[in-house]
Design a protein around this motif. Structure first.
Motif, mmCIF file in Angstrom:
data_model
loop_
_atom_site.group_PDB
_atom_site.id
_atom_site.type_symbol
_atom_site.label_atom_id
_atom_site.label_comp_id
_atom_site.label_asym_id
_atom_site.label_seq_id
_atom_site.Cartn_x
_atom_site.Cartn_y
_atom_site.Cartn_z
ATOM 1 N N PRO A 32 0.798 -1.229 0.000
ATOM 2 C CA PRO A 32 0.000 0.000 0.000
ATOM 3 C C PRO A 32 0.828 1.275 0.000
ATOM 4 O O PRO A 32 0.295 2.363 -0.240
ATOM 5 N N ARG A 33 2.125 1.161 0.260
ATOM 6 C CA ARG A 33 2.987 2.344 0.291
ATOM 7 C C ARG A 33 3.611 2.654 -1.062
ATOM 8 O O ARG A 33 4.386 3.607 -1.178
ATOM 9 N N ILE A 34 3.322 1.838 -2.078
ATOM 10 C CA ILE A 34 3.928 2.038 -3.400
ATOM 11 C C ILE A 34 2.838 2.270 -4.437
ATOM 12 O O ILE A 34 1.851 1.523 -4.493
ATOM 13 N N THR A 35 3.039 3.286 -5.274
ATOM 14 C CA THR A 35 2.152 3.566 -6.400
ATOM 15 C C THR A 35 2.981 3.570 -7.678
ATOM 16 O O THR A 35 4.100 4.102 -7.687
ATOM 17 N N VAL A 36 2.448 2.983 -8.729
ATOM 18 C CA VAL A 36 3.103 3.019 -10.040
ATOM 19 C C VAL A 36 2.396 4.061 -10.897
ATOM 20 O O VAL A 36 1.170 4.037 -11.051
ATOM 21 N N ARG A 37 3.160 4.968 -11.448
ATOM 22 C CA ARG A 37 2.603 6.030 -12.295
ATOM 23 C C ARG A 37 3.189 5.897 -13.694
ATOM 24 O O ARG A 37 4.305 6.349 -13.965
ATOM 25 N N PRO A 38 2.452 5.267 -14.609
ATOM 26 C CA PRO A 38 2.990 5.040 -15.956
ATOM 27 C C PRO A 38 2.918 6.298 -16.827
ATOM 28 O O PRO A 38 2.248 7.280 -16.490
ATOM 29 N N ARG A 39 3.627 6.241 -17.928
ATOM 30 C CA ARG A 39 3.629 7.302 -18.927
ATOM 31 C C ARG A 39 3.927 8.672 -18.308
ATOM 32 O O ARG A 39 3.309 9.684 -18.637
ATOM 33 N N THR A 40 4.916 8.684 -17.405
ATOM 34 C CA THR A 40 5.249 9.911 -16.686
ATOM 35 C C THR A 40 6.762 10.087 -16.639
ATOM 36 O O THR A 40 7.498 9.125 -16.418
ATOM 37 N N VAL A 41 7.212 11.323 -16.827
ATOM 38 C CA VAL A 41 8.634 11.627 -16.773
ATOM 39 C C VAL A 41 8.864 12.821 -15.856
ATOM 40 O O VAL A 41 7.948 13.606 -15.572
ATOM 41 N N VAL A 42 10.117 12.960 -15.392
ATOM 42 C CA VAL A 42 10.517 14.098 -14.567
ATOM 43 C C VAL A 42 11.129 15.161 -15.468
ATOM 44 O O VAL A 42 12.046 14.872 -16.240
ATOM 45 N N THR A 43 10.631 16.384 -15.361
ATOM 46 C CA THR A 43 11.138 17.458 -16.221
ATOM 47 C C THR A 43 11.833 18.575 -15.453
ATOM 48 O O THR A 43 12.560 19.374 -16.047
ATOM 49 N N ASP A 44 11.621 18.646 -14.147
ATOM 50 C CA ASP A 44 12.234 19.729 -13.382
ATOM 51 C C ASP A 44 12.188 19.365 -11.897
ATOM 52 O O ASP A 44 11.528 18.404 -11.492
ATOM 53 N N GLY A 45 12.895 20.117 -11.097
ATOM 54 C CA GLY A 45 12.909 19.904 -9.657
ATOM 55 C C GLY A 45 13.853 20.882 -8.995
ATOM 56 O O GLY A 45 14.639 21.576 -9.663
ATOM 57 N N GLY A 46 13.770 20.963 -7.678
ATOM 58 C CA GLY A 46 14.656 21.874 -6.978
ATOM 59 C C GLY A 46 14.434 21.844 -5.482
ATOM 60 O O GLY A 46 13.709 21.014 -4.950
ATOM 61 N N GLY A 47 15.077 22.789 -4.809
ATOM 62 C CA GLY A 47 15.002 22.884 -3.366
ATOM 63 C C GLY A 47 16.145 23.731 -2.852
ATOM 64 O O GLY A 47 17.132 23.991 -3.561
ATOM 65 N N GLU A 48 16.045 24.171 -1.605
ATOM 66 C CA GLU A 48 17.073 24.982 -0.983
ATOM 67 C C GLU A 48 18.149 24.092 -0.376
ATOM 68 O O GLU A 48 18.058 23.678 0.777
ATOM 69 N N GLY A 49 19.152 23.759 -1.181
ATOM 70 C CA GLY A 49 20.243 22.918 -0.703
ATOM 71 C C GLY A 49 19.925 21.443 -0.654
ATOM 72 O O GLY A 49 20.810 20.617 -0.428
#
Length: 562
Positions: free
Chosen positions: A433-450
């Motif tokens: 129950p703690r895992i979800t599969v998300r098909p047809r999806t890619v990562v295009t950006d991301g960030g954070g302070e350090g």
């Protein structure tokens, strides 16, 4: 005193009715020194104990539940417990009179990941098979949860960084316990005073020693364990030089050394290769309860060393000079040093393909990880993380991370996991129950302070984008061959994988016949494992290919060869 000295005693929780006391007696005799064994006898006491354990102040290493003949199934109870003690290993113990009727149900629960093992209750003293299973399970818990009482290598660091991530990954995969201390902690202050003003963080202090390393490279770390190329000796000529210490290289090393060949294994990282990052391999022959890639590599390394094989870890091969040494031996270059071998096995495997999103590349080691990076598991406790990839390594990473993270999302470009992942892992993921599969999806950006804080995800079909909170990103995508150091005379396909046997260009065949399987276009140079064109990309097949090279080496080295 280190932080580990103040840790609470981990708990073994025993639940049951008819056979609870018998199970407690068995466990107490062996494990009560290191674990607190708790066995509530009433429902009220059970609720009270579980409420207390739910606070997380005492880690639960093992939850053992009796297989009930009637009433609620033990596997259903353990599934409920998993929600608030996910890192605990789950065991169903079965009395002998109920064993036959339980097997089918328990096998199904194992396949779906609802429990980690089931065992028959011991029928007498010193049931070592039972205790071997318990000990291995507790050891696996301690290793994966980073819950070690050993005061191992101390790392002085002032926060997450790519170098700290690299060093911890190297030490973890070599099976070396380590703890991170802040510069202003007692351990940090003492180490920095001993190192002097020119010390650079991260700073390593060997256990029970004043030996210090200032921001060591992988070569420095490997040299502490196995020495440097110069230690092999300039005049030495090995029978077999193996480049790459993953399953293929280790398989070859064990068989070659056991048959008397002077064998040297070189790897640019820790021993184990990409497989060494796998948190749990469940489909490898002979390990019915599974084994981590790190432990599998450790055992193979110990086997090879026992037979006389030598290792160089953290040493990057930069070139191969074919037949350029005395007696026509091959020369393997390692920066400013070199080693020589009558034969060479290319077993460098593959690397994960880079994502290519610049803001995320800047956060590698600060929440963004290439590979499973088991050492980061506890850092994402109760947080949301994402795994990119659809192969077995990605599935194993997701299952492992689900023991710590609040939720794990697997991102795949394909329609699902069926084409690239083993069935047993897909079933385990579907039942978690703690895992979800998300098909047809890619990562295009991301960030954070350090440190990574968010990602942008894009739907491949619609183009719609969504920003999500993320404390961890684990990238296990594609396969980039790692043999740029090979000369052109060793033929490769268009993607860079090494050709062998009948796949080699016909122009290189002798007498109209192709080379032997695993033999390349250069006599005395062989290839095995993921780097070979057409390989199966599985641990078992890689180790088998490595072993299969050894007879070819013997034939090549035979006095009447050729």
């Amino acid at each position: 005193m280190t932080p580990e000295d103040t840790r609470p005693t981990p708990v073994i929780l025993v639940l049951g009715a008819d056979y609870r006391d018998a199970m407690v007696d068995v466990l107490t005799q062996r494990y009560s020194v290191d674990y607190e064994i708790i066995a509530p006898s009433t429902m009220e006491e059970t609720i009270e104990v579980l409420t207390d354990l739910r606070t997380g102040s005492r880690p639960v290493a093992l939850a053992a539940c009796e297989f009930f003949a009637e009433g609620e199934k033990a596997t259903h109870l353990l599934a409920k417990f998993q929600k608030f003690m996910p890192s605990a290993r789950r065991l169903v113990y079965v009395p002998v009179d109920r064993f036959r009727g339980s097997v089918a149900q328990l096998r199904e629960s194992l396949a779906e990941g609802r429990l980690d093992l089931y065992l028959m209750l011991p029928q007498g003293a010193r049931d070592e098979e039972f205790h071997t299973a318990i000990s291995e399970t507790l050891s696996d818990w301690a290793q994966s949860a980073s819950y070690s009482e050993i005061d191992g290598t101390r790392i002085i660091a002032d926060g997450p960084s790519p170098d700290l991530a690299r060093i911890r990954d190297f030490l973890d995969r070599m099976g070396l316990p380590n703890t991170v201390h802040a510069p202003d902690s007692p351990a940090g202050v003492a180490a920095l005073a001993a190192a002097g003003p020119d010390a650079t963080l991260p700073l390593l202090q060997a256990p029970h020693d004043d030996y210090l390393l200032s921001n060591p490279s992988n070569a420095d770390l490997g040299a502490v364990l196995y020495g440097r190329p110069a230690d092999i000796g300039e005049e030495a000529i090995c029978d077999l030089v193996i480049v790459g210490a993953g399953p293929a290289g280790l398989g070859a090393a064990v068989y070659a050394a056991s048959e008397g060949l002077d064998t040297l294994i070189i790897d640019q990282g820790p021993i184990g290769g990409q497989a060494g990052t796998s948190s749990m391999i469940r489909n490898y022959l002979g390990f019915p309860r599974g084994i981590s890639g790190m432990r599998l590599a450790q055992r193979a390394r110990s086997q090879a060393v026992r037979f006389g094989a030598r290792f160089l870890a953290g040493q990057e091969v930069t070139a191969l000079r074919v037949g350029d040494g005395p007696d026509g031996c091959h020369v393997v270059e390692l920066g400013g040093s070199s080693v020589r071998g009558r034969t060479v096995l290319i077993a460098t495997g593959v690397d994960y393909r880079r994502l290519g999103v610049e803001p995320l590349e800047d956060l590698v080691g600060r929440g963004v990880n290439y590979g499973a990076a088991a050492s980061t598991s506890r850092e994402v406790k109760n947080k949301d993380v994402f795994v990119v990839g659809g192969g077995n390594s990605a599935g194993q990473a997701a299952v492992h991370l689900s023991r710590f993270a609040r939720h794990v999302t697997i991102l795949v470009r394909r329609e699902g996991l069926g084409a690239t992942m083993s069935s047993y892992l897909i079933r385990e993921i579907e039942g978690n129950p703690r895992i979800t599969v998300r098909p047809r999806t890619v990562v295009t950006d991301g960030g954070g302070e350090g440190h990574l804080e968010w990602l942008t995800l894009r739907d491949v079909d619609s183009g719609a984008e969504e920003r999500v909170d993320a404390a961890g990103l684990y990238l296990l995508i594609g396969a980039e061959p790692t043999c740029q150091w090979l000369p052109p005379v060793v033929a490769r396909d268009d993607l860079g994988f090494v050709l062998a046997g009948a796949d080699t260009p016909w122009q290189s065949w002798q007498g109209g016949r192709p080379p032997e399987p695993y033999a390349t276009t250069v006599p005395g140079i062989y290839v095995a494992g993921d780097i070979r064109c057409g390989s199966m990309k599985r641990v078992a097949s890689a180790s088998g290919e490595g072993a299969g090279v050894v007879p070819l080496v013997h034939a090549f080295l035979a006095p009447d060869a050729g």
